[in-house]
Scaffold this active site. Sequence first.
Site, PDB file in Angstrom:
ATOM      1  N   ASP A 139      27.732  33.244  38.191  1.00 46.85           N
ATOM      2  CA  ASP A 139      29.086  32.744  38.387  1.00 46.85           C
ATOM      3  C   ASP A 139      29.264  32.316  39.843  1.00 46.85           C
ATOM      4  O   ASP A 139      29.006  33.099  40.760  1.00 46.85           O
ATOM      5  CB  ASP A 139      30.105  33.832  38.019  1.00 46.85           C
ATOM      6  CG  ASP A 139      31.459  33.232  37.693  1.00 46.85           C
ATOM      7  OD1 ASP A 139      31.545  32.015  37.440  1.00 46.85           O
ATOM      8  OD2 ASP A 139      32.443  33.991  37.681  1.00 46.85           O
ATOM      9  N   HIS A 146      41.429  28.828  45.142  1.00 47.48           N
ATOM     10  CA  HIS A 146      41.285  30.179  44.591  1.00 47.48           C
ATOM     11  C   HIS A 146      40.812  31.142  45.680  1.00 47.48           C
ATOM     12  O   HIS A 146      41.341  32.261  45.811  1.00 47.48           O
ATOM     13  CB  HIS A 146      40.281  30.155  43.436  1.00 47.48           C
ATOM     14  CG  HIS A 146      39.870  31.515  42.951  1.00 47.48           C
ATOM     15  ND1 HIS A 146      40.717  32.364  42.278  1.00 47.48           N
ATOM     16  CD2 HIS A 146      38.684  32.185  43.053  1.00 47.48           C
ATOM     17  CE1 HIS A 146      40.075  33.491  41.981  1.00 47.48           C
ATOM     18  NE2 HIS A 146      38.851  33.400  42.441  1.00 47.48           N
ATOM     19  N   GLU A 211      40.190  34.363  34.274  1.00 43.48           N
ATOM     20  CA  GLU A 211      39.819  33.352  35.266  1.00 43.48           C
ATOM     21  C   GLU A 211      39.476  32.069  34.524  1.00 43.48           C
ATOM     22  O   GLU A 211      38.583  32.055  33.679  1.00 43.48           O
ATOM     23  CB  GLU A 211      38.652  33.815  36.144  1.00 43.48           C
ATOM     24  CG  GLU A 211      39.053  34.911  37.123  1.00 43.48           C
ATOM     25  CD  GLU A 211      38.011  35.171  38.216  1.00 43.48           C
ATOM     26  OE1 GLU A 211      36.843  34.788  38.034  1.00 43.48           O
ATOM     27  OE2 GLU A 211      38.399  35.756  39.246  1.00 43.48           O
ATOM     28  N   GLU A 213      37.702  28.851  34.130  1.00 46.96           N
ATOM     29  CA  GLU A 213      36.474  28.273  34.692  1.00 46.96           C
ATOM     30  C   GLU A 213      35.877  27.265  33.723  1.00 46.96           C
ATOM     31  O   GLU A 213      36.198  27.249  32.541  1.00 46.96           O
ATOM     32  CB  GLU A 213      35.414  29.372  34.931  1.00 46.96           C
ATOM     33  CG  GLU A 213      35.851  30.485  35.851  1.00 46.96           C
ATOM     34  CD  GLU A 213      34.691  31.340  36.352  1.00 46.96           C
ATOM     35  OE1 GLU A 213      33.511  30.924  36.220  1.00 46.96           O
ATOM     36  OE2 GLU A 213      34.967  32.428  36.883  1.00 46.96           O
ATOM     37  N   ASP A 245      36.319  34.140  32.736  1.00 45.68           N
ATOM     38  CA  ASP A 245      35.654  35.267  33.409  1.00 45.68           C
ATOM     39  C   ASP A 245      36.681  36.392  33.570  1.00 45.68           C
ATOM     40  O   ASP A 245      37.207  36.625  34.651  1.00 45.68           O
ATOM     41  CB  ASP A 245      35.142  34.780  34.771  1.00 45.68           C
ATOM     42  CG  ASP A 245      34.461  35.865  35.564  1.00 45.68           C
ATOM     43  OD1 ASP A 245      33.829  36.741  34.954  1.00 45.68           O
ATOM     44  OD2 ASP A 245      34.554  35.834  36.808  1.00 45.68           O
ATOM     45  N   ARG A 249      41.009  43.636  37.910  1.00 53.20           N
ATOM     46  CA  ARG A 249      41.186  43.500  39.364  1.00 53.20           C
ATOM     47  C   ARG A 249      41.212  44.844  40.079  1.00 53.20           C
ATOM     48  O   ARG A 249      40.704  44.960  41.195  1.00 53.20           O
ATOM     49  CB  ARG A 249      42.483  42.758  39.661  1.00 53.20           C
ATOM     50  CG  ARG A 249      42.544  41.360  39.126  1.00 53.20           C
ATOM     51  CD  ARG A 249      41.506  40.462  39.762  1.00 53.20           C
ATOM     52  NE  ARG A 249      41.622  39.108  39.231  1.00 53.20           N
ATOM     53  CZ  ARG A 249      40.691  38.168  39.381  1.00 53.20           C
ATOM     54  NH1 ARG A 249      39.575  38.450  40.035  1.00 53.20           N
ATOM     55  NH2 ARG A 249      40.855  36.971  38.875  1.00 53.20           N
ATOM     56  N   GLN A 252      37.678  46.026  40.144  1.00 53.32           N
ATOM     57  CA  GLN A 252      36.892  45.116  40.991  1.00 53.32           C
ATOM     58  C   GLN A 252      37.141  45.353  42.475  1.00 53.32           C
ATOM     59  O   GLN A 252      36.199  45.454  43.265  1.00 53.32           O
ATOM     60  CB  GLN A 252      37.243  43.671  40.617  1.00 53.32           C
ATOM     61  CG  GLN A 252      36.515  42.620  41.448  1.00 53.32           C
ATOM     62  CD  GLN A 252      37.098  41.215  41.240  1.00 53.32           C
ATOM     63  OE1 GLN A 252      37.810  40.948  40.276  1.00 53.32           O
ATOM     64  NE2 GLN A 252      36.798  40.329  42.164  1.00 53.32           N
ATOM     65  N   LYS A 265      33.905  42.789  36.137  1.00 54.11           N
ATOM     66  CA  LYS A 265      33.639  41.529  35.446  1.00 54.11           C
ATOM     67  C   LYS A 265      32.767  41.692  34.196  1.00 54.11           C
ATOM     68  O   LYS A 265      32.792  40.827  33.326  1.00 54.11           O
ATOM     69  CB  LYS A 265      32.880  40.575  36.385  1.00 54.11           C
ATOM     70  CG  LYS A 265      33.568  40.287  37.707  1.00 54.11           C
ATOM     71  CD  LYS A 265      34.634  39.221  37.552  1.00 54.11           C
ATOM     72  CE  LYS A 265      35.069  38.695  38.906  1.00 54.11           C
ATOM     73  NZ  LYS A 265      36.015  37.561  38.743  1.00 54.11           N
ATOM     74  N   THR A 269      32.872  38.196  29.052  1.00 59.49           N
ATOM     75  CA  THR A 269      33.050  36.826  29.525  1.00 59.49           C
ATOM     76  C   THR A 269      33.080  35.954  28.275  1.00 59.49           C
ATOM     77  O   THR A 269      32.188  36.073  27.431  1.00 59.49           O
ATOM     78  CB  THR A 269      31.871  36.399  30.434  1.00 59.49           C
ATOM     79  OG1 THR A 269      31.761  37.326  31.511  1.00 59.49           O
ATOM     80  CG2 THR A 269      32.074  34.987  30.976  1.00 59.49           C
ATOM     81  N   GLU A 385      46.626  35.354  41.223  1.00 57.56           N
ATOM     82  CA  GLU A 385      47.168  34.348  42.133  1.00 57.56           C
ATOM     83  C   GLU A 385      48.602  33.979  41.773  1.00 57.56           C
ATOM     84  O   GLU A 385      49.474  33.896  42.637  1.00 57.56           O
ATOM     85  CB  GLU A 385      46.292  33.078  42.083  1.00 57.56           C
ATOM     86  CG  GLU A 385      44.858  33.312  42.504  1.00 57.56           C
ATOM     87  CD  GLU A 385      43.984  32.096  42.237  1.00 57.56           C
ATOM     88  OE1 GLU A 385      44.250  31.031  42.791  1.00 57.56           O
ATOM     89  OE2 GLU A 385      43.019  32.216  41.441  1.00 57.56           O
TER      90      GLU A 385
END
Lengths: 441, 441
Positions: A139, A146, A211, A213, A245, A249, A252, A265, A269, A385
């Site tokens: 990844d 971001h 996420e 992606e 993904d 948080r 992480q 993570k 996925t 975000e």
Amino acid sequence: MELNHTHDASVKSWLASANETGTDFPVQNLPFGVFRRAGSDEAFRGGVAIGDQIVDLAAAARAGVFEGLPQLAAQACSDTALNGFLAMGPVAWRALRHALFAALRHDAEARVVGLLQGCLLPQAEAEHSVPTRIANYTDFYTSIHHARNVGRVIRPDDPLTPNFQWLPIAYHGRASSVVVSGTPFRRPMGQALPPGAQAPVYGPCARLDFELELGFYIGPGNALGQPIPLDKAEDHIFGVSLLNDWSARDHQFWEMAPLGPFLGKNFCTSVSPWIVTMEALAPYRVPFAHPADEPQPLPYLDGAANRAHGGVDVQLEVRLETAQHRAQGVAPDRLTATSFRHQYWTLGQMVTQHTVGGCNLMTGDLLGTGTISGPTPPEAGAIVELSRGGTVAIDLPGTGEQRRFLEDGDNVILRGWCEKPGAARIGFGECRGEILPALAA
Amino acid sequence: MELNHTHDASVKSWLASANETGTDFPVQNLPFGVFRRAGSDEAFRGGVAIGDQIVDLAAAARAGVFEGLPQLAAQACSDTALNGFLAMGPVAWRALRHALFAALRHDAEARVVGLLQGCLLPQAEAEHSVPTRIANYTDFYTSIHHARNVGRVIRPDDPLTPNFQWLPIAYHGRASSVVVSGTPFRRPMGQALPPGAQAPVYGPCARLDFELELGFYIGPGNALGQPIPLDKAEDHIFGVSLLNDWSARDHQFWEMAPLGPFLGKNFCTSVSPWIVTMEALAPYRVPFAHPADEPQPLPYLDGAANRAHGGVDVQLEVRLETAQHRAQGVAPDRLTATSFRHQYWTLGQMVTQHTVGGCNLMTGDLLGTGTISGPTPPEAGAIVELSRGGTVAIDLPGTGEQRRFLEDGDNVILRGWCEKPGAARIGFGECRGEILPALAA
């Protein structure tokens, strides 16, 4: 990549659903995936999306729709994963695409149309698996917006690390937990450090995130010790899909110093079932450049073709369907919308950077672009975000609910498409996944 | 794990070389690997090291040496990788070990001895491949001494991150570039930020390093979303080998914020050919505890068996053979020596932590322990520690050379063994790799 007759937007298909306005899968797209009849014990095999149908490539190969290289390529797609086909390389990929285009266009030979009509399965009756046997999943982290948005949450004084503008940053992800769209997963358990606490606690993730992606799949690999130069990089890329993904948080941010994300993570996925080929994306390639007042790529990451058309203008959106949306029969609310054209590094630069030290890519490997966030706040590709680290609630107008992070029963739906005047719409379909409650601790 | 008759140090083999003092491979060891006759085009297949020979398990299965479960297990070892055997689980592993022990001991049945004598290949005439098809490779970071030593180089004020004493930190590594001992590799190219520079430079790695580690291989995996509790963790571990996690420190330190090592590690990882089974290591299990004044493991990482014998006392050393050593016919110089018993987390805790969020381990997966550095400076498991970030030259008495990092032509040799009074020596053999010059930029 030059345009050819398979990009001609005026060409229609004999399959009516492929000609409908807004379809993701006109005859100019022809994305590849792996499918079988839903709920059956049939073997998974390769197929191509057209309108609301799937061309069963194994059946088409048996029926004698193709000959020569396209036939060999279709036979390679008869396996339970596309690795054999991807290993054949761009000449074979193009040959099969062009043969499918000829067989599906409105004025195709009647004999071929008759044969292909026996090789269709409605998409609504299919189920999918991950399209390749993924030996390695990497990844990247290539959206500067971001990086700045998340950086502000973790490192307010220094959001962008000094390496970001010099190289496409990446980390190795977990191949075993890549699942296909529609596969639900459990909220992960793990350790987190509550704000202000001295010791971590063990429990269900309290800050579950998505996420947005793109993922891209490797065709022919490279030998260990033999880097792939930038001007050859796209010869190794078969095509592009959607990728979520999922990120825990709280887990992480506690675990990631100094070696990066791991449990935050690796619980899941999600990828979309369809891989849109690089050839199908050709009309949507756009120039690439770093702003003139920012560092310019070192020579090994720079090239005329990459500057001329290294980017891809893929439009993207994320929608959220909560249990309430389903109970009330309300359409999912849109959380964000952006485009991949804002990305700070190109797909080719990612391949070259990945191999510059000699690392060997393998056929079927999956590479993610990293979260795709655009330049303005509503274009952010992750909840952390949009909610500024959980400090601002996000309204869901459809149900009147709010979210700071994802809750059990939430279904996150990624969509992507390319569209512009004079070119056929090239859609990616959907990538969705629903969150199940955590196992009891 | 309880001791049984296969741990009885008084038992000899009918194969004289297995009884020699100092052999790594007495009849009590019986490590598994994959081999073929060197330079041949024979298929790779499973074998077991005994003295200076290899028992060809495919040949033994054909010859009728075994019956019942041991025969099925030996047949599974006839494949080009050990995955099928590893998937069978501890009952099958034990059955084959015990059958081999019975067939190789000094008083074995004459018929069996006769059959097995036809199934031996001298180790000196064999070549190896990586013992499993590695779907996923994870590297942990579980030596507190290594974390402090390296932390001092990167973050002098705050060498140990606050999470270290709470969880076994790990990152996903690159499965495709894992090679077997004896495979040379090129010095990687990449970006680094020279001291004091404002912009990075592209070039050959200037700070190439080794990392002394153990690797361990997963037998039966777990389903996605189903964590492995600590009291079941060792049922999923087949055995342990040597692992060298080669590191390009200049590339790594420039790239690794914020997502961890990538190109700094993924150009090559070397493993030894032989996997020493957990059963063979049983006599060398030692108690495990964190110091009383340090954080104690959270309940999910704690358990009576893990405290009683979660550790393993594997003695380890690293030797360096430069081009000068070879030219002068001088023995390699020893760079370091330590033991795995100093590690801050156990193998079982690593498995449990890896899966606590639901991540699925797969049969044949490789997990690294992270660099194994002991409590005193000469026990450090990497050159960056021994040379304090390259500031202190390391003397090589054999040739009078010095090293701050590794040079082209250097051959790094890891060795490991367990030894104590009253128990048979259990050796790991060697893991070696030579550095070739970088490709021209």
